[in-house]
Design an enzyme around this catalytic site. Structure first.
Site, short mmCIF file in Angstrom:
data_model
loop_
_atom_site.label_atom_id
_atom_site.label_comp_id
_atom_site.label_asym_id
_atom_site.label_seq_id
_atom_site.Cartn_x
_atom_site.Cartn_y
_atom_site.Cartn_z
N CYS A 1 0.85 -1.19 0.00
CA CYS A 1 0.00 0.00 0.00
C CYS A 1 0.88 1.24 0.00
O CYS A 1 1.83 1.33 0.78
CB CYS A 1 -0.87 -0.03 1.25
SG CYS A 1 -1.94 1.41 1.42
N HIS B 1 -8.99 -3.62 -2.13
CA HIS B 1 -8.08 -2.78 -1.37
C HIS B 1 -8.48 -1.30 -1.45
O HIS B 1 -8.54 -0.59 -0.44
CB HIS B 1 -6.66 -3.00 -1.91
CG HIS B 1 -5.59 -2.23 -1.22
ND1 HIS B 1 -4.65 -2.83 -0.40
CD2 HIS B 1 -5.29 -0.90 -1.21
CE1 HIS B 1 -3.83 -1.89 0.07
NE2 HIS B 1 -4.19 -0.72 -0.41
N GLU B 2 -8.81 -0.84 -2.66
CA GLU B 2 -9.14 0.58 -2.85
C GLU B 2 -10.49 0.93 -2.23
O GLU B 2 -10.65 1.99 -1.63
CB GLU B 2 -9.16 0.95 -4.34
CG GLU B 2 -7.85 0.72 -5.09
CD GLU B 2 -6.64 1.25 -4.38
OE1 GLU B 2 -6.73 2.32 -3.75
OE2 GLU B 2 -5.60 0.59 -4.43
N HIS C 1 -10.21 1.52 1.29
CA HIS C 1 -9.72 2.87 1.61
C HIS C 1 -10.88 3.87 1.73
O HIS C 1 -10.84 4.78 2.56
CB HIS C 1 -8.76 3.39 0.53
CG HIS C 1 -7.32 2.99 0.72
ND1 HIS C 1 -6.62 3.27 1.87
CD2 HIS C 1 -6.45 2.35 -0.10
CE1 HIS C 1 -5.37 2.82 1.75
NE2 HIS C 1 -5.25 2.25 0.56
ZN ZN Z 1 -3.62 1.26 -0.10
#
Ligand code: ZN
Length: 175
Positions: free
Chosen positions: A88, A130-131, A134
């Site tokens: 990341c 993953h995004e 966020h």
């Molecule tokens: Zn990340």
């Protein structure tokens, strides 16, 4: 304009991003700035708006030279299991094998406001998970087993202490 990428410890990374209600010139500029920041980064392939300090639901990525942005994206279905060594841009230099679903169906809006659905697996499927995490204030650490998290926190602190040392070989970072 390229932004500075926020790193672990910055409260913006733990906060919920708000949905975009109108796709206007401001959103288009933000997407441009996110791409510029992404291309300035060391080996990142995707970026979520909170990583540049903007609490809005926007994700950009560039896999195989196909840059794309998705607004208000959500994972609507997921299936299977896949272990991938995740990195990341907001947790520099740390890579951890994380188990997550392999296939996902993602829904969101493109930059013209059209609803789009994307099916993805492996690297691309992982990138979306993953995004989108966020956007919900969720980081890699939150997806680890308790033992992994403990070890990863120790490793990350050590990596930060030796940040001035020569960089290790380049590896892909999801965002
Ligand atoms: Zn990340």
């Amino acid at each position: 304009m390229a932004y500075e990428i926020r790193t672990y410890g910055d409260p913006v990374l733990k906060s919920q991003a708000s949905a975009i209600t109108e796709i206007n010139g401001k959103v288009a500029r933000l997407v441009d700035d996110m791409f510029e920041t992404l291309y300035d980064s060391d080996s990142g392939i995707a970026l979520a708006a909170p990583q540049i300090g903007v609490q809005k639901q926007i994700v950009v990525w560039d896999i195989d030279d196909q840059p794309m942005a998705l607004i208000n994206p959500v994972v609507v279905e997921s299936d299977g299991e896949w272990v991938y060594s995740e990195g990341c841009l907001s947790i520099p230099e740390l890579y951890v094998d994380i188990l997550r679903p392999n296939q996902v169906l993602v829904r969101g809006l493109d930059i013209d406001g059209n609803e789009v659905e994307i099916e993805a697996d492996e690297l691309m499927g992982r990138m979306f998970q993953h995004e989108i995490d966020h956007l919900n204030g969720v980081l890699m650490f939150d997806r680890m087993t308790p033992d992994q998290r403990k070890a990863a926190m120790t490793d990350y602190r050590k990596l930060q202490e030796t940040a001035a040392a020569p960089a290790p070989r380049r590896r892909l970072r999801l965002s």
